[in-house]
Design a protein around this motif. Structure first.
Motif, short mmCIF file in Angstrom:
data_model
loop_
_atom_site.label_atom_id
_atom_site.label_comp_id
_atom_site.label_asym_id
_atom_site.label_seq_id
_atom_site.Cartn_x
_atom_site.Cartn_y
_atom_site.Cartn_z
N VAL A 388 0.66 -1.28 0.13
CA VAL A 388 0.07 0.11 -0.03
C VAL A 388 0.82 1.42 0.14
N ALA A 389 1.90 1.27 0.95
CA ALA A 389 2.76 2.35 0.83
C ALA A 389 3.42 2.72 -0.25
N LEU A 390 3.98 1.46 -1.20
CA LEU A 390 4.58 1.67 -2.34
C LEU A 390 3.62 2.19 -3.46
N ALA A 391 2.32 1.80 -3.35
CA ALA A 391 1.47 2.31 -4.26
C ALA A 391 1.06 3.55 -4.17
N LEU A 392 1.26 4.25 -3.05
CA LEU A 392 0.73 5.46 -2.84
C LEU A 392 1.89 6.40 -2.83
N GLU A 393 3.04 5.84 -2.93
CA GLU A 393 4.24 6.78 -2.84
C GLU A 393 4.24 7.79 -3.94
N PRO A 394 4.07 7.34 -5.31
CA PRO A 394 4.25 8.15 -6.46
C PRO A 394 3.05 9.42 -6.33
N MET A 395 2.06 9.25 -5.69
CA MET A 395 0.65 9.96 -5.75
C MET A 395 0.94 11.44 -5.14
N ARG A 396 0.67 12.56 -5.95
CA ARG A 396 0.77 13.76 -5.36
C ARG A 396 -0.26 14.02 -4.70
N GLY A 397 -0.35 14.59 -3.38
CA GLY A 397 -1.35 15.12 -2.49
C GLY A 397 -1.72 13.97 -1.62
N VAL A 398 -0.72 12.85 -1.43
CA VAL A 398 -1.16 11.89 -0.61
C VAL A 398 0.08 11.37 0.26
N SER A 399 -0.29 11.29 1.45
CA SER A 399 1.24 11.18 2.52
C SER A 399 0.74 9.84 3.13
N CYS A 400 1.68 9.04 3.67
CA CYS A 400 1.57 7.87 4.26
C CYS A 400 2.44 7.55 5.34
N ALA A 401 1.77 7.08 6.51
CA ALA A 401 2.95 6.48 7.57
C ALA A 401 2.37 5.13 8.03
N VAL A 402 3.54 4.39 8.42
CA VAL A 402 3.12 3.02 8.99
C VAL A 402 3.51 2.74 10.34
N THR A 403 2.77 2.07 11.20
CA THR A 403 3.18 1.87 12.41
C THR A 403 2.79 0.44 12.81
N ALA A 404 3.52 -0.42 13.60
CA ALA A 404 3.04 -1.85 14.29
C ALA A 404 2.91 -1.60 15.85
N PHE A 405 1.93 -2.62 16.29
CA PHE A 405 1.84 -2.70 17.47
C PHE A 405 1.64 -4.17 17.89
N PRO A 406 2.08 -4.69 19.29
CA PRO A 406 2.78 -3.48 20.29
C PRO A 406 4.08 -3.39 19.88
N SER A 407 4.86 -3.11 20.93
CA SER A 407 6.31 -2.81 20.82
C SER A 407 7.12 -3.93 20.42
N LEU A 408 8.37 -3.91 20.13
CA LEU A 408 9.36 -4.93 19.90
C LEU A 408 9.28 -6.00 20.72
N ARG A 409 9.16 -5.55 22.19
CA ARG A 409 9.03 -6.57 23.26
C ARG A 409 7.79 -6.90 23.62
N GLY A 410 6.72 -6.26 22.80
CA GLY A 410 5.35 -6.76 23.39
C GLY A 410 4.65 -5.97 24.35
N ALA A 411 5.28 -4.70 24.65
CA ALA A 411 4.68 -3.84 25.58
C ALA A 411 3.71 -2.99 24.87
N ALA A 412 2.57 -2.74 25.68
CA ALA A 412 1.38 -2.31 25.19
C ALA A 412 1.34 -0.69 25.08
N ASP A 413 2.31 -0.31 25.86
CA ASP A 413 2.40 1.27 25.97
C ASP A 413 3.34 1.77 25.02
N SER A 414 3.96 1.02 23.81
CA SER A 414 4.71 1.58 23.07
C SER A 414 4.21 1.14 21.60
N VAL A 415 4.36 1.72 20.60
CA VAL A 415 4.23 1.36 19.14
C VAL A 415 5.67 1.40 18.40
#
Length: 530
Positions: A388-415
């Protein structure tokens, strides 16, 4: 004498500083207004913030009154409009009207505060005003030889000034007209040379508002009626000793006497769930550089599917925004191909060009990497997010961010941060190399994505969540989806192998990255186009 760090001073300073900070945030981040106002609406709905009542202690009447008036007038929170009007009415019944008038004048300086020091100084000035007004007024001294008084009218002047004290030369002509204002009858008057009286502009505004809404301080007759209707109360209009006693009670207020801090209430609500478990908190972002080698390998596999999706989405956007020519009965340019219509009386011979707006969208992808996603679903989710991020990258007027959850150690208070707005996909490919872990703290992840989008300037704001659909707390996740929708965000759920329509207003189901091309294209018009 009240100490500088008394509970009263700290409470007033916190009210002023909160308003100043929020106003300062709204200039660079206008999207935060909706979030902050939604928080205040929730606090009001919970009954944690309300106008003072006639049964409140003087400290509560002053504290709650200051809170709702300052936020309604100078933070422009309309949800507190009714509470602010009621607060001013109650304060005029509890405290001397002259004090309330001067206090409102002080509050008019709130928009001019530039820093924390200004808020602290104004708070100390308000406390000094309380101290001044709480003191018994000096008795007027009789001076028969004074040229301003004669034996003939001395008795009349003593009668007129019994409540408000002896006037100095030139007083009573505050409006410049040479006539004494009606407010002097109830003591609603600012003496010349009074210490800590704020700027005159603020006091003039406060006086206009006090005279307009004063329903219990004009004359002694009304005050007597109020006393009879409210036995055991603070006195009619807070006049005389009753009003000063109320101010003295405010000065002696301890830590438990002043109202609770409004955002302390919010923090407490966030720290305790109704069933006793630890609270849902706004997660912090955990930086992650990733594994470049695994990321490049995943990128090469995803590019083929992403290219197909990019081509279809670009074609959809271009066809939507392409200039279209139509004929009309009025216009400035004739359409040569339609001039023949004039022969049959058809006036549609003018051409008009219509250009539709290009996308103006910010997208935040949330990737569920909980333990339930192991066994290959985690890889599908990450590859789909990359596609999805690659498909939207060349489009003008569209910005994209990607975040995973939970944290790398499985903590719920971080993404875990994978891609920020403006990052290149190839440079961050290594961050897509992750594995499933921990539980499914979806509520906090949705909160983080919503906060990120509300600070963006794009017109459209979309949260797209790739998940197996079973959050730790389904009820709170659905509540967060509802609140984000109410704030103007659009939410789309992508279920990995299952339906997620029980969580999201718009949803699709995929079994692999190949399915994403067809399923996502079905909702692309909602995602990108108006």
């Amino acid at each position: 004498m009240v100490e500088k760090e008394s509970p009263l001073t700290r409470f007033i300073s916190n009210i002023l500083e909160d308003v100043r900070i929020e106003n300062a945030m709204l200039a660079p981040y206008p999207g935060t207004r909706g979030t902050l106002d939604a928080v205040m609406a929730w606090v009001v709905a919970q009954g944690e913030v309300a106008a003072p009542s006639e049964t409140d202690s003087p400290a509560e009447a002053l504290g709650n009154g200051l809170l709702v008036i300052a936020r309604n007038r100078y933070r422009k929170q309309s949800v507190l409009a009714n509470q602010a009007n009621e607060a001013e009415r109650i304060m005029r019944k509890v405290f001397p009207p002259r004090f309330v008038h001067r206090l409102l004048g002080f509050l008019a300086e709130v928009p001019e505060m530039k820093g924390t020091a200004d808020a602290a100084i104004l708070a100390h000035r308000i406390v000094a005003l309380i101290q001044e007004e709480a003191q018994d007024p000096p008795r007027p001294e009789s001076n028969p030889s004074s040229p301003l008084r004669s034996d003939k009218n001395a008795g009349a002047q003593d009668g007129d000034q019994r409540d408000s004290g002896e006037r100095e030369p030139g007083e009573g002509a505050r409006d410049g007209s040479g006539q004494e204002g009606a407010g002097n009858e109830s003591g609603d008057r600012v003496e010349q040379g009074a210490p800590c009286d704020g700027n005159r502009t603020g006091e003039s505004q406060g006086q206009a508002q006090s005279e307009e809404g004063d329903d219990g301080s004009q004359g002694t007759g009304q005050g007597d009626n109020d006393s009879e209707a409210n036995p055991g109360g603070h006195g009619a209009g807070g006049e005389g000793g009753e009003g000063r006693n109320a101010l003295q009670a405010v000065l002696s207020a301890g830590e438990g006497d002043v109202p609770r801090d409004v955002f302390g209430t919010v923090a407490e609500a966030l720290s305790t769930r109704s069933h006793g478990r630890s609270s849902v908190l706004l997660p912090t972002l955990e930086p992650y550089q990733g594994q470049p080698a695994r990321g490049r390998a995943a990128l090469s596999l995803v590019k083929a599917e992403s290219a197909k999706l990019t081509a279809r989405l670009l074609g959809l956007v271009q066809s939507h925004t392409m200039a279209q020519v139509r004929v009309a009965r009025r216009g400035r340019a004739l359409s040569p191909a339609h001039l023949h219509r004039l022969a049959v009386g058809d006036a549609r011979v003018f051409q008009r060009t219509e250009q539709k707006a290009a996308p103006d969208t910010s997208l935040h992808l949330l990737v569920d990497l909980s333990g339930s996603m192991c066994g290959g679903q985690d890889r599908i989710a990450l590859d789909a997010a990359m596609a999805v991020a690659l498909a939207l990258e060349p489009m003008r007027g569209v910005s994209c961010a990607v975040t995973a959850f939970p944290s790398l150690r499985g903590a719920a208070d971080s993404v875990t941060g994978i891609l920020s707005n403006g990052d290149g996909i190839a440079a961050r490919a290594g961050a897509f190399a992750q594995n499933a872990r921990g539980s499914t703290p979806m509520t906090g992840a949705l909160w983080y994505a919503a906060a990120d989008l509300l600070a963006r300037s794009e017109e459209r704001k979309v949260i797209l969540t790739l998940t197996d659909g079973e959050p730790d707390d389904r009820s709170s996740a659905r509540t967060m989806v509802g609140r984000a929708s109410a704030a103007g965000l659009e939410l789309i759920g992508v279920g990995i192998g299952i339906h997620v329509d029980h969580l999201f207003p718009v949803s699709v189901r995929i079994y692999g990255i190949a399915d994403l091309k067809n399923e996502l294209f079905r909702i692309a018009e909602q995602l990108l186009l108006k």
